[in-house]
Design a protein around this motif. Structure first.
Motif, PDB file in Angstrom:
ATOM      1  N   GLU A 498       1.266  -1.201  -0.365  1.00 10.20           N
ATOM      2  CA  GLU A 498      -0.242  -0.250  -0.272  1.00 10.20           C
ATOM      3  C   GLU A 498       1.192   0.865  -0.261  1.00 10.20           C
ATOM      4  O   GLU A 498       0.056   2.378  -0.671  1.00 10.20           O
ATOM      5  N   HIS A 531      -3.068  -6.716  -6.290  1.00  9.15           N
ATOM      6  CA  HIS A 531      -3.777  -5.618  -5.905  1.00  9.15           C
ATOM      7  C   HIS A 531      -4.528  -4.528  -7.017  1.00  9.15           C
ATOM      8  O   HIS A 531      -4.286  -4.946  -8.270  1.00  9.15           O
ATOM      9  N   THR A 533      -5.069  -1.211  -9.304  1.00 12.79           N
ATOM     10  CA  THR A 533      -4.718   0.530  -9.097  1.00 12.79           C
ATOM     11  C   THR A 533      -5.654   1.212 -10.431  1.00 12.79           C
ATOM     12  O   THR A 533      -6.057   0.526 -11.601  1.00 12.79           O
ATOM     13  N   HIS A 542      -6.048   2.624  -5.371  1.00 15.98           N
ATOM     14  CA  HIS A 542      -5.168   1.554  -5.226  1.00 15.98           C
ATOM     15  C   HIS A 542      -6.070   0.704  -3.907  1.00 15.98           C
ATOM     16  O   HIS A 542      -7.076   1.536  -3.147  1.00 15.98           O
ATOM     17  N   HIS A 543      -6.004  -0.911  -4.315  1.00 15.71           N
ATOM     18  CA  HIS A 543      -7.530  -0.951  -3.091  1.00 15.71           C
ATOM     19  C   HIS A 543      -5.941  -2.874  -3.232  1.00 15.71           C
ATOM     20  O   HIS A 543      -6.062  -3.348  -4.669  1.00 15.71           O
ATOM     21  N   THR A 549     -14.002  -8.749  -5.872  1.00 17.02           N
ATOM     22  CA  THR A 549     -13.414  -7.087  -7.211  1.00 17.02           C
ATOM     23  C   THR A 549     -14.402  -7.078  -8.893  1.00 17.02           C
ATOM     24  O   THR A 549     -14.055  -8.816  -9.330  1.00 17.02           O
TER      25      THR A 549
END
Length: 604
Positions: A498, A531, A533, A542-543, A549
């Motif tokens: 992160e 991840h 972005t 970002h996550h 998702t």
């Protein structure tokens, strides 16, 4: 004007107490022969204070320049004067516990070798980081090997890792530039140059790394036993650092105060830049330390300066430090609520005489003036409430107009000379700063400003103020010294994914990316992390990617964490596999600011 007790030699006796041996010569080099620490260069401090230095700061620097191995109490030793900070060594059943391994590896290794020369070849059985500033963990690889292959216990306060790396990465380039001024790094060590920072002499320039802790201290009262040594901890978050802790050794009747109580007024906000600290909770944690530990403590030591012995002296020292931070906080808020601005409060602020006469409350590293302004900033922000200050011109545009209104550069120089000759150096500096911003190539204006800044520096009691003034004067005369900024591979290891993506987002050139929309999935082969972005409207968010998702990505990149950091810092995408549109990564790189040419990733 407070008359200071220069005839009181208590600090000198305490700074010399327990001395065993010095490193001779007091110089530390890398394997290649580069000097990373030279304490002998401060030998000039043994002379009487010249008229180019404040006598109070000169006295403090003489104390800080004392170097060697010292016995604090039975089984506890300190190496002082081999870096900005102290390294403390606590003897256990089998070996030695190291507290705060200095700024860089080479001085840390030299400090450990000096200890072993006089106390035997004891193995390092544990390490403790008191808090999240680099001068308290950066030399870790001088104590134990990188990656800690033997699994030695490393303790740190909760939140240490996040804060340790964030401060050195997000605003690292700007803070490094400010740091040159803060520490006087480019100044000669001399009576007309850098004589110290007040907290210590200066920082070493060796190999900096971070070996992550493997055991967190999460609450006050938590007890740990390391190598047979019992330790009781007190968490002090939000004081001198976001993650910090004091701790007590009941068997040795000794208290480590980290950097929460040192022999000077510290910074509520450092001049090099930082998040504003909370003077209110700082005072409360010092009060709590007295309650928790005073009755079972015979010596208190810290990660800078020299110890204090005897319960009565320890309590007085901590309580005076407590009162200092509490008074700064409360009186700033009192005057703030009366309508005064930060600058006005700082100008009127007086420290109680009973505190101002104490050497350990003097502003050698922090200052009353900039700490008061920091407290104002914490509560009220940058705006002082004057509508005329809502939309001021930037410095160059403002200076151009001021100079024109005063009749041109020559008129400004004449006015500045008048104020300098009547001892209003502050206003002379203001006038000359406008002149230089209006015409940066005007040699006479630059020279005049340099002369005024130098005089201000010579008179400053605060070490960092002196360094700022004299560095500014030097750059006006000689030009700007490039500031290389590097992050070692050891620091990189402490970054979370992160934080690395945050660093990537900071480098996006917003206007250039206004009309670019990209979604990229990142799959890490070394950690298994996933991840996503998204770049839109100039913002990269970002996550972590999960099974929940939704939506498809324009491309999926397969890479390792080191490859990601190389991408972020240098724009090099070597070895990164792309599934999907091969041009997507190139489009992302195209909207990033170019890496600072002084930015490097250094492998220890």
């Amino acid at each position: 004007m407070i008359e200071l007790p220069f005839d009181d030699e208590t600090d000198f006796r305490n700074a010399d107490r327990g001395f065993l041996a010095a490193l001779t010569p007091g110089v530390v080099k890398t394997a290649e022969g580069r000097v990373v620490w030279d304490n002998d260069v401060f030998a000039f401090l043994d002379e009487d204070c010249p008229d180019t230095a404040n006598p109070s700061l000169w006295r403090q620097s003489r104390l800080c320049a004392k170097q060697g191995l010292y016995e604090v109490t039975e089984g506890i030793y300190q190496v002082r004067g081999l870096d900005l900070s102290n390294m403390t060594l606590v003897e256990g059943d089998r070996g030695v516990i190291v507290i705060d391994p200095l700024v860089s590896a080479e001085p840390a290794a030299a400090a450990l070798a000096l200890y072993r020369e006089h106390r035997g070849e004891r193995p390092v059985t544990a390490m403790i980081y008191t808090h999240s500033h680099v001068d308290h963990f950066g030399g870790a690889t001088g104590i134990i090997p990188p990656d800690n292959p033997d699994g030695i216990t490393i303790l740190a306060p909760a939140g240490f890792l996040e804060h340790a790396v964030a401060e050195n990465v997000y605003a690292g380039t700007a803070m490094a530039r400010r740091g040159v001024y803060h520490t006087g790094a480019v100044l000669p060590k001399s009576p007309t140059g850098m004589i110290g920072t007040g907290l210590g002499q200066t920082a070493s320039t060796g190999t900096t790394a971070l070996i992550p802790p493997n055991r967190d201290i999460t609450r006050t009262g938590q007890e740990e036993t390391l190598d047979g040594v019992r330790i009781v901890f007190q968490l002090t978050p939000g004081t001198e650092a976001p993650a910090e802790m004091n701790f007590h050794f009941p068997q040795r009747r000794a208290l480590c105060l980290a950097e929460n109580a040192t022999h000077n007024l510290h910074n509520v906000l450092t001049l090099r830049g930082a998040v504003v600290r909370d003077a209110r909770v700082w005072a409360r944690y010092l009060a709590e330390a007295v309650e928790l530990f005073a009755d079972t403590t015979d010596v208190a030591f810290a990660s800078h300066h020299w110890p204090t012995w005897g319960r009565e002296h320890i309590v007085a020292f901590i309580e005076e430090q407590r009162d200092l931070y509490a008074y700064l906080h409360d009186q700033t808020l009192r005057m703030l609520n009366q309508g005064l601005t930060g600058i006005e409060i700082a100008e009127r602020f007086e420290v109680p005489p009973g505190l101002a006469r104490r050497w350990h409350t003097r502003g050698y590293y922090g200052s009353v003036s900039h700490n008061v302004k920091a407290i104002y900033q914490r509560y009220m922000g940058w705006f002082d409430g004057n509508p005329a200050h809502l939309w001021q011109h930037p410095p160059v545009e403002e200076a151009t107009r001021y100079v024109a209104c005063m009749g041109g550069i020559d008129a400004v120089l004449g006015l500045a000379e008048h104020y300098a000759q009547t001892d209003d150096l502050r206003f002379a500096a203001t006038l000359l700063s406008h002149a230089v911003f209006a015409d940066p190539d005007h040699t006479t204006a630059k020279t005049a400003l340099a002369d005024v800044l130098e005089k201000l520096g010579f008179g400053a009691e605060c070490g960092t103020w002196r360094n700022f003034y004299l560095t500014g004067a030097r750059e006006l005369r000689e030009g700007v010294t490039p500031t290389p900024f590097g992050i070692t591979a050891g620091m990189v290891a402490g970054l979370s994914n992160e934080q690395v993506f945050d660093s990537l987002a900071i480098r996006v050139d917003g206007p250039k990316a206004w009309d670019v929309r990209l979604t990229i999935d990142w799959d890490f082969t070394d950690t298994g992390d996933r991840h996503r972005t998204t770049l839109s409207n100039g913002a990269l968010v970002h996550h972590a990617r999960t099974d929940r998702t939704t939506g498809s990505a324009d491309a999926t990149l397969t890479l390792t964490r080191p490859q990601l950091f190389t991408l972020v810092t240098s724009g090099v995408a070597e070895g990164i596999a792309t599934d999907g549109d091969a041009g997507i990564l190139a489009r992302l790189l195209d909207v990033l600011d170019q890496p600072d040419p002084g930015f490097t990733v250094v492998t220890p």
